[in-house]
Design a protein around this motif. Structure first.
Motif, PDB file in Angstrom:
ATOM      1  N   MET A 212     -11.231  -7.389 -10.881  1.00 40.18           N
ATOM      2  CA  MET A 212     -12.202  -6.967 -11.894  1.00 40.18           C
ATOM      3  C   MET A 212     -12.353  -8.069 -12.935  1.00 40.18           C
ATOM      4  N   ARG A 213     -13.585  -8.511 -13.163  1.00 41.65           N
ATOM      5  CA  ARG A 213     -13.848  -9.564 -14.150  1.00 41.65           C
ATOM      6  C   ARG A 213     -14.436  -9.007 -15.441  1.00 41.65           C
ATOM      7  N   SER A 214     -15.223  -7.931 -15.346  1.00 37.75           N
ATOM      8  CA  SER A 214     -15.760  -7.276 -16.537  1.00 37.75           C
ATOM      9  C   SER A 214     -16.150  -5.853 -16.156  1.00 37.75           C
ATOM     10  N   TYR A 215     -16.185  -4.991 -17.167  1.00 36.79           N
ATOM     11  CA  TYR A 215     -16.508  -3.585 -16.922  1.00 36.79           C
ATOM     12  C   TYR A 215     -16.940  -2.972 -18.240  1.00 36.79           C
ATOM     13  N   GLY A 216     -18.070  -2.314 -18.233  1.00 33.17           N
ATOM     14  CA  GLY A 216     -18.549  -1.654 -19.438  1.00 33.17           C
ATOM     15  C   GLY A 216     -19.329  -0.404 -19.098  1.00 33.17           C
ATOM     16  N   VAL A 217     -19.266   0.571 -20.004  1.00 27.93           N
ATOM     17  CA  VAL A 217     -20.004   1.825 -19.829  1.00 27.93           C
ATOM     18  C   VAL A 217     -20.473   2.323 -21.188  1.00 27.93           C
ATOM     19  N   ARG A 218     -21.349   3.304 -21.134  1.00 34.40           N
ATOM     20  CA  ARG A 218     -21.699   4.118 -22.297  1.00 34.40           C
ATOM     21  C   ARG A 218     -21.351   5.548 -21.916  1.00 34.40           C
ATOM     22  N   PHE A 219     -20.777   6.270 -22.846  1.00 35.08           N
ATOM     23  CA  PHE A 219     -20.430   7.657 -22.581  1.00 35.08           C
ATOM     24  C   PHE A 219     -21.638   8.527 -22.889  1.00 35.08           C
ATOM     25  N   THR A 220     -22.122   9.264 -21.892  1.00 38.18           N
ATOM     26  CA  THR A 220     -23.364  10.023 -22.059  1.00 38.18           C
ATOM     27  C   THR A 220     -23.164  11.529 -22.135  1.00 38.18           C
ATOM     28  N   ARG A 221     -22.078  12.030 -21.548  1.00 38.26           N
ATOM     29  CA  ARG A 221     -21.840  13.468 -21.508  1.00 38.26           C
ATOM     30  C   ARG A 221     -20.347  13.684 -21.251  1.00 38.26           C
ATOM     31  N   PRO A 222     -19.754  14.698 -21.888  1.00 35.47           N
ATOM     32  CA  PRO A 222     -18.328  14.923 -21.660  1.00 35.47           C
ATOM     33  C   PRO A 222     -18.053  15.615 -20.327  1.00 35.47           C
ATOM     34  N   VAL A 223     -16.835  15.411 -19.851  1.00 35.89           N
ATOM     35  CA  VAL A 223     -16.334  16.133 -18.683  1.00 35.89           C
ATOM     36  C   VAL A 223     -15.497  17.285 -19.229  1.00 35.89           C
ATOM     37  N   VAL A 224     -15.986  18.502 -19.052  1.00 32.25           N
ATOM     38  CA  VAL A 224     -15.290  19.693 -19.537  1.00 32.25           C
ATOM     39  C   VAL A 224     -14.251  20.095 -18.491  1.00 32.25           C
ATOM     40  N   VAL A 225     -13.004  20.187 -18.932  1.00 34.18           N
ATOM     41  CA  VAL A 225     -11.893  20.465 -18.015  1.00 34.18           C
ATOM     42  C   VAL A 225     -11.406  21.893 -18.242  1.00 34.18           C
ATOM     43  N   PRO A 226     -11.633  22.780 -17.263  1.00 33.64           N
ATOM     44  CA  PRO A 226     -11.205  24.170 -17.434  1.00 33.64           C
ATOM     45  C   PRO A 226      -9.688  24.318 -17.372  1.00 33.64           C
ATOM     46  N   ASP A 227      -9.215  25.420 -17.935  1.00 32.85           N
ATOM     47  CA  ASP A 227      -7.784  25.716 -17.932  1.00 32.85           C
ATOM     48  C   ASP A 227      -7.439  26.488 -16.660  1.00 32.85           C
ATOM     49  N   ASP A 228      -7.485  25.761 -15.529  1.00 34.36           N
ATOM     50  CA  ASP A 228      -7.143  26.347 -14.234  1.00 34.36           C
ATOM     51  C   ASP A 228      -6.506  25.266 -13.367  1.00 34.36           C
ATOM     52  N   ASP A 229      -6.167  25.612 -12.146  1.00 37.70           N
ATOM     53  CA  ASP A 229      -5.525  24.634 -11.266  1.00 37.70           C
ATOM     54  C   ASP A 229      -6.520  23.727 -10.555  1.00 37.70           C
ATOM     55  N   GLU A 230      -7.808  24.084 -10.586  1.00 37.57           N
ATOM     56  CA  GLU A 230      -8.830  23.312  -9.878  1.00 37.57           C
ATOM     57  C   GLU A 230      -9.321  22.111 -10.679  1.00 37.57           C
ATOM     58  N   GLY A 231      -9.478  22.279 -11.970  1.00 32.35           N
ATOM     59  CA  GLY A 231      -9.942  21.188 -12.814  1.00 32.35           C
ATOM     60  C   GLY A 231     -11.428  20.921 -12.688  1.00 32.35           C
ATOM     61  N   ALA A 232     -11.835  19.762 -13.132  1.00 35.38           N
ATOM     62  CA  ALA A 232     -13.236  19.324 -13.130  1.00 35.38           C
ATOM     63  C   ALA A 232     -13.408  18.239 -12.075  1.00 35.38           C
ATOM     64  N   LEU A 233     -14.445  18.362 -11.273  1.00 34.07           N
ATOM     65  CA  LEU A 233     -14.706  17.384 -10.221  1.00 34.07           C
ATOM     66  C   LEU A 233     -15.635  16.292 -10.749  1.00 34.07           C
ATOM     67  N   VAL A 234     -15.137  15.064 -10.735  1.00 30.68           N
ATOM     68  CA  VAL A 234     -15.944  13.907 -11.122  1.00 30.68           C
ATOM     69  C   VAL A 234     -16.247  13.143  -9.838  1.00 30.68           C
ATOM     70  N   GLU A 235     -17.537  12.890  -9.603  1.00 32.07           N
ATOM     71  CA  GLU A 235     -17.965  12.200  -8.391  1.00 32.07           C
ATOM     72  C   GLU A 235     -18.523  10.832  -8.766  1.00 32.07           C
ATOM     73  N   ILE A 236     -18.027   9.810  -8.072  1.00 33.16           N
ATOM     74  CA  ILE A 236     -18.369   8.440  -8.420  1.00 33.16           C
ATOM     75  C   ILE A 236     -18.931   7.715  -7.216  1.00 33.16           C
ATOM     76  N   SER A 237     -19.981   6.945  -7.445  1.00 32.60           N
ATOM     77  CA  SER A 237     -20.553   6.098  -6.397  1.00 32.60           C
ATOM     78  C   SER A 237     -20.913   4.759  -7.032  1.00 32.60           C
ATOM     79  N   GLY A 238     -21.153   3.781  -6.182  1.00 30.70           N
ATOM     80  CA  GLY A 238     -21.495   2.461  -6.704  1.00 30.70           C
ATOM     81  C   GLY A 238     -22.275   1.656  -5.691  1.00 30.70           C
ATOM     82  N   LYS A 239     -23.012   0.693  -6.215  1.00 29.15           N
ATOM     83  CA  LYS A 239     -23.855  -0.143  -5.359  1.00 29.15           C
ATOM     84  C   LYS A 239     -23.876  -1.561  -5.908  1.00 29.15           C
ATOM     85  N   VAL A 240     -23.740  -2.535  -5.012  1.00 29.70           N
ATOM     86  CA  VAL A 240     -23.818  -3.944  -5.405  1.00 29.70           C
ATOM     87  C   VAL A 240     -25.280  -4.259  -5.727  1.00 29.70           C
ATOM     88  N   THR A 241     -25.508  -4.736  -6.951  1.00 27.57           N
ATOM     89  CA  THR A 241     -26.880  -5.040  -7.373  1.00 27.57           C
ATOM     90  C   THR A 241     -27.158  -6.535  -7.476  1.00 27.57           C
TER      91      THR A 241
END
Length: 142
Positions: A75-104
């Motif tokens: 990794m040479r550089s990495y930056g983001v802007r936070f646009t929306r929170p990930v709400v984590v419920p009080d259970d055993d399943e949690g919140a599913l975050v799905e990530i994808s990426g593409k070489v531009t």
């Protein structure tokens, strides 16, 4: 990593974030803000519930790139802007975050490395949680 070219899609990554993950991250980062563990405080702050640390969400999304590159050292550089929170419920399943990426883009650095620019998409409940998420990673030679 297979050969990279502009348009290469990285293998998607799905990560469940639980309250236990928030506790571990708080201990590692020193960020004990109660919006990350107390439903009462989160509600008083106007949030829909306890939320994941933004930097934890960013780190999870960065893992997509480092897994693909084969090493965090690529990794040479990495930056983001936070646009929306990930709400984590009080259970055993949690919140599913799905990530994808593409070489531009792929360019050669001043040091002669081939650098791939990767646009990252991270979503929770179908909505983007990171904006302008871009990483640059050194590609293996050969």
């Amino acid at each position: 990593m297979t050969a990279a070219e502009v348009g290469t899609e990285l293998p998607p990554l799905s990560v469940r974030v639980t309250r236990a993950d928030l506790v571990r991250y708080a201990g590692a980062s020193g960020d004990f803000n109660p919006i990350h563990w107390s439903d009462r405080v989160a509600a008083a702050a106007g949030l829909p519930g306890v939320i994941a640390h933004g930097m934890l969400t960013m780190a999870i999304a960065g893992r997509l790139v480092t897994d693909w590159a084969g090493s965090p050292a690529a990794m040479r550089s990495y930056g983001v802007r936070f646009t929306r929170p990930v709400v984590v419920p009080d259970d055993d399943e949690g919140a599913l975050v799905e990530i994808s990426g593409k070489v531009t883009d792929i360019r050669e650095s001043e040091r002669g490395e081939r650098i791939a620019k990767v646009a990252i998409t991270a979503t929770f409940e179908g909505k983007s949680v990171l904006g302008r998420a871009v990483a640059e990673v050194a590609l293996p030679t050969g």
